[in-house]
Design a protein around this motif. Structure first.
Motif, PDB file in Angstrom:
ATOM      1  N   ALA A 173      31.634  39.939  24.417  1.00 22.23           N
ATOM      2  CA  ALA A 173      32.752  39.260  25.080  1.00 22.23           C
ATOM      3  C   ALA A 173      32.377  37.817  25.363  1.00 22.23           C
ATOM      4  O   ALA A 173      31.316  37.550  25.938  1.00 22.23           O
ATOM      5  CB  ALA A 173      33.117  39.972  26.379  1.00 22.23           C
ATOM      6  N   ASP A 174      33.255  36.907  24.983  1.00 18.71           N
ATOM      7  CA  ASP A 174      33.010  35.495  25.251  1.00 18.71           C
ATOM      8  C   ASP A 174      33.411  35.103  26.664  1.00 18.71           C
ATOM      9  O   ASP A 174      32.899  34.134  27.220  1.00 18.71           O
ATOM     10  CB  ASP A 174      33.779  34.629  24.251  1.00 18.71           C
ATOM     11  N   MET A 175      34.367  35.822  27.240  1.00 19.52           N
ATOM     12  CA  MET A 175      34.802  35.516  28.601  1.00 19.52           C
ATOM     13  C   MET A 175      35.331  36.789  29.251  1.00 19.52           C
ATOM     14  O   MET A 175      35.556  37.802  28.584  1.00 19.52           O
ATOM     15  CB  MET A 175      35.868  34.420  28.603  1.00 19.52           C
ATOM     16  N   ILE A 176      35.515  36.720  30.555  1.00 17.04           N
ATOM     17  CA  ILE A 176      36.101  37.818  31.328  1.00 17.04           C
ATOM     18  C   ILE A 176      37.423  37.345  31.901  1.00 17.04           C
ATOM     19  O   ILE A 176      37.551  36.222  32.388  1.00 17.04           O
ATOM     20  CB  ILE A 176      35.149  38.290  32.441  1.00 17.04           C
ATOM     21  N   PHE A 177      38.410  38.240  31.857  1.00 15.37           N
ATOM     22  CA  PHE A 177      39.771  37.957  32.312  1.00 15.37           C
ATOM     23  C   PHE A 177      40.083  38.739  33.584  1.00 15.37           C
ATOM     24  O   PHE A 177      39.571  39.848  33.797  1.00 15.37           O
ATOM     25  CB  PHE A 177      40.762  38.380  31.232  1.00 15.37           C
ATOM     26  N   GLN A 178      40.980  38.172  34.406  1.00 11.24           N
ATOM     27  CA  GLN A 178      41.567  38.928  35.509  1.00 11.24           C
ATOM     28  C   GLN A 178      42.818  38.234  36.025  1.00 11.24           C
ATOM     29  O   GLN A 178      42.863  37.006  36.133  1.00 11.24           O
ATOM     30  CB  GLN A 178      40.570  39.102  36.659  1.00 11.24           C
ATOM     31  N   SER A 179      43.848  39.025  36.336  1.00  6.28           N
ATOM     32  CA  SER A 179      45.007  38.521  37.074  1.00  6.28           C
ATOM     33  C   SER A 179      44.614  38.339  38.535  1.00  6.28           C
ATOM     34  O   SER A 179      43.898  39.175  39.104  1.00  6.28           O
ATOM     35  CB  SER A 179      46.170  39.505  36.973  1.00  6.28           C
ATOM     36  N   ILE A 180      45.085  37.265  39.146  1.00  2.00           N
ATOM     37  CA  ILE A 180      44.754  36.977  40.540  1.00  2.00           C
ATOM     38  C   ILE A 180      46.031  36.670  41.309  1.00  2.00           C
ATOM     39  O   ILE A 180      47.092  36.473  40.730  1.00  2.00           O
ATOM     40  CB  ILE A 180      43.767  35.804  40.666  1.00  2.00           C
ATOM     41  N   ALA A 181      45.898  36.623  42.637  1.00  2.00           N
ATOM     42  CA  ALA A 181      47.046  36.365  43.507  1.00  2.00           C
ATOM     43  C   ALA A 181      46.646  35.418  44.624  1.00  2.00           C
ATOM     44  O   ALA A 181      45.478  35.033  44.743  1.00  2.00           O
ATOM     45  CB  ALA A 181      47.602  37.680  44.056  1.00  2.00           C
ATOM     46  N   GLY A 182      47.609  35.100  45.485  1.00  2.00           N
ATOM     47  CA  GLY A 182      47.418  34.064  46.485  1.00  2.00           C
ATOM     48  C   GLY A 182      47.091  34.539  47.879  1.00  2.00           C
ATOM     49  O   GLY A 182      46.989  33.718  48.798  1.00  2.00           O
TER      50      GLY A 182
END
Length: 454
Positions: free
Chosen positions: A241-250
């Motif tokens: 994996a070149d990067m890690i993803f995640q949805s985030i919130a406020g």
């Protein structure tokens, strides 16, 4: 703070900053659903008038969510550069807007300024801006980041190639991937949304994309957009994996509904630096969207624009490679029609850039929203003019797995050609090497998948 004004013979009184912020926001169906929006155009104008007269320090001294109650608030507050803040603390929000838009203010000036601003201050000035203001201001900002390659240079438009498949078929995914590459798409990332959020599925897709990238020596990055913990397990088991993803919130509560917190993302950041396959230094990918906190019932009475700005304050902690807002995906409950989608896309892009974030946009809509393909093509033109770092493209603009409409591969190619934008420099060199592009223009091989069958 003075929280009232007289307009056309009527006095408008606002209860607190949350109330003022919400009523100064442009019309959004999400704010109306939450019961916090202005009741009339006149009340909205009055709120903007009061907001314009507030000082920068008023917003910091009256936090919408106190730092002791919320992790995101603490992170935003801890990031403030105090010497920069002290220089501007007595500016009004109107004066802040004038400085941002002034012809003598450069992008470098704005990147220095943003270190003294909280996310709420950036949200406040956004509410006072027209669409053209947002485009003009954002276009000043050049934010270059590097994973395997660098993107974000002035005069470029990068793209995420999104070869999703309804069964996570590797062959189906690769067919879409080849088509996208043949149109010059994919310099920001080859990013797949998996149907199956399992470790084995993520490993299979990461290996397939990595192997193809290596075979064709493509200067790009791969990513599978599963939950961060699933990706971490796959990487621990050797997935490339070149990067890690995640949805985030406020807010902390909204992030909890996503199954994340700051310490988990800290851990993921360390892991991808140690075990990831990219050169870096930036290796994280975040996704946001106006309305996510409201849908999680974790907005605390704050309008969705301000909540979106807090996303970027949270993301800034991690120095991400890319972040994109998915501007029309959540639905008409939050952004009712094309006008609201366009406005939100321009707001999000400006606010992200004003946090120093390498900002992208998934210019999209769902089939039950009052928008169509012409509307998102319009937004594509506006965001390209605003200097967006990257946009997302799916085959024929129709994501067959997520069941929503986005821009197509050929839409991105057309935006580059029409507005004189280029791919990321190293990616363009590769496109020329394989014969897909020459002198910044696509060749007759564009759209020909047999390029990759030789």
């Amino acid at each position: 703070m003075i929280m009232k004004t007289r307009l056309l013979g009527q006095v408008y009184q606002f209860k607190h900053l949350k109330d003022l912020f919400a009523k100064a926001n442009e019309e959004k169906s999400g704010d109306r659903l939450a019961g916090i929006s202005a009741e009339s155009v006149q009340e909205r104008i009055a709120a903007k008038q009061v907001l314009a007269s507030l000082k920068v320090s008023d917003i910091r001294n009256h936090p919408l969510i106190p730092a002791e109650e919320d992790e995101v608030s603490r992170i935003i507050e801890e990031q403030i550069n105090e010497p920069t803040y002290r220089k501007i603390q007595n500016w009004t929000i109107a004066e802040l807007r004038e400085y941002i838009l002034d012809d003598t203010t450069t992008g470098e000036d704005l990147l220095r300024l943003c270190r003294g601003l909280t996310s709420e201050m950036i949200a406040a000035v956004t509410k006072l801006m027209s669409n053209l203001d947002l485009i003009h201001a954002a276009n000043k900002l050049e934010i270059v980041t590097k994973c395997n390659i660098a993107i974000g240079h002035k005069g470029t438009l990068a793209s995420r190639l999104q070869p999703n498949h309804p069964t996570d078929s590797v062959n189906g995914m690769l067919a879409s991937l080849k088509e996208g590459l043949s149109y010059g798409i994919g310099d920001a990332v080859i990013g797949i949304n998996p149907v199956d959020d399992s470790v084995e599925s993520v490993k299979r897709l990461l290996h397939a994309t990595h192997d193809f990238i290596q075979e064709w020596k493509i200067p790009t990055q791969n990513c599978v957009l599963a939950h961060v913990t699933t990706q971490m397990k796959a990487i621990e088991q050797g997935a490339p994996a070149d990067m890690i993803f995640q949805s985030i919130a406020g807010t902390e509560a909204a992030n909890k509904s996503f199954g994340i917190n700051a310490s988990l993302l800290d851990e993921a950041n360390v892991m991808i630096r140690e075990l990831g396959t990219s050169a870096g230094p930036q290796r994280l990918y975040f996704e946001t969207g106006q309305g996510s906190e409201l849908s999680a019932e974790a907005h605390f009475g704050i309008d969705q624009l301000t909540m979106e700005s807090r996303n970027y304050g949270f993301a800034r902690r991690y120095d991400p490679y890319i972040l994109n807002t998915v501007v029309g995906f959540i639905g008409p409950e939050y952004l009712y029609d094309c006008k609201q989608v366009v406005r939100a896309g321009l707001e999000d892009h400006f606010m992200g850039k004003m946090h120093g974030i390498p900002m992208g946009v998934d210019i999209c809509y769902t089939n039950h929203i009052k928008a169509d393909q012409n509307d998102i093509e319009d937004l594509g033109v506006l965001l390209t003019a605003a200097g967006v770092n990257f946009i997302i493209a799916a085959p024929m603009g129709d994501d067959c797995m997520l069941n929503y409409q986005s821009l197509s591969y050929h839409d991105v190619a057309t935006l580059r050609q029409t507005l004189n934008r280029r791919p990321a420099p190293l990616f363009e060199e590769w496109l020329e090497d394989v014969g897909i592009m020459q002198n910044g223009k696509l060749t007759a091989l564009a759209g020909d998948l047999t390029v990759f069958h030789k």
